[in-house]
Design a protein around this motif. Sequence first.
Motif, short mmCIF file in Angstrom:
data_model
loop_
_atom_site.label_atom_id
_atom_site.label_comp_id
_atom_site.label_asym_id
_atom_site.label_seq_id
_atom_site.Cartn_x
_atom_site.Cartn_y
_atom_site.Cartn_z
N PRO A 5 -61.32 26.73 -35.22
CA PRO A 5 -59.91 27.07 -35.41
C PRO A 5 -59.27 27.56 -34.12
O PRO A 5 -59.92 28.15 -33.28
N ALA A 6 -57.99 27.27 -33.99
CA ALA A 6 -57.24 27.73 -32.83
C ALA A 6 -57.05 29.24 -32.90
O ALA A 6 -56.89 29.81 -33.98
N GLY A 15 -53.55 27.35 -40.51
CA GLY A 15 -52.10 27.31 -40.55
C GLY A 15 -51.67 26.01 -41.19
O GLY A 15 -52.51 25.18 -41.56
N ILE A 16 -50.38 25.83 -41.31
CA ILE A 16 -49.83 24.61 -41.89
C ILE A 16 -49.02 23.91 -40.81
O ILE A 16 -48.16 24.52 -40.17
N ALA A 17 -49.30 22.64 -40.61
CA ALA A 17 -48.56 21.83 -39.66
C ALA A 17 -48.09 20.56 -40.36
O ALA A 17 -48.87 19.94 -41.08
N VAL A 18 -46.84 20.22 -40.15
CA VAL A 18 -46.27 19.00 -40.73
C VAL A 18 -45.47 18.28 -39.66
O VAL A 18 -45.06 18.87 -38.66
N VAL A 109 -51.41 15.33 -35.81
CA VAL A 109 -50.48 16.41 -36.17
C VAL A 109 -51.16 17.76 -35.95
O VAL A 109 -50.59 18.67 -35.36
N ARG A 110 -52.40 17.87 -36.42
CA ARG A 110 -53.16 19.12 -36.23
C ARG A 110 -53.28 19.47 -34.74
O ARG A 110 -53.05 20.60 -34.34
N ASP A 111 -53.65 18.48 -33.94
CA ASP A 111 -53.84 18.72 -32.52
C ASP A 111 -52.53 19.12 -31.83
O ASP A 111 -52.52 20.02 -30.99
N SER A 115 -51.71 22.77 -29.94
CA SER A 115 -51.15 22.87 -28.59
C SER A 115 -49.85 23.66 -28.60
O SER A 115 -49.63 24.50 -27.73
N ALA A 116 -49.00 23.37 -29.57
CA ALA A 116 -47.72 24.10 -29.67
C ALA A 116 -47.96 25.56 -29.96
O ALA A 116 -47.27 26.44 -29.43
#
Length: 125
Positions: A5-6, A15-18, A109-111, A115-116
């Motif tokens: 995990p980051a 976390g949630i990423a979309v 999307v996860r990657d 990074s963000a």
Amino acid sequence: MGVPPAEGWGSTGRGIAVEELGGIRERVRLRRDQRVTLSSWPFHQLGQYLAYKARRAGVPFLEVDARHTSQRCPRCGHTERANRPDRDHFRCRRCGLAGPADVVAGVNVRDRARSAWVLVTAPAL
């Protein structure tokens, strides 16, 4: 995919990423009988609801740029329209990585979110 995990993704490391879904109605080409279904999808409302629920639960939520997520190889980074021979399949023309297109897009999307997240949480210099 076995990636740790980051840092900073809450106590669970999650976390949630979309993908950012803004403008999807304008970008998607559909048959006439499918247009009514698409126009009734509340994309903005879904994004707001997810963000609200994530905030309430203390879970990080990020929207990332959707460009080329299903055409980019998460292994070697090669991006090409031909990596996506059809709607359901992905096969990298450079390194040969293959799999379901939706899974590849999800990994990208996860990657991007990871990074963000690093940029968002980096201390100011």
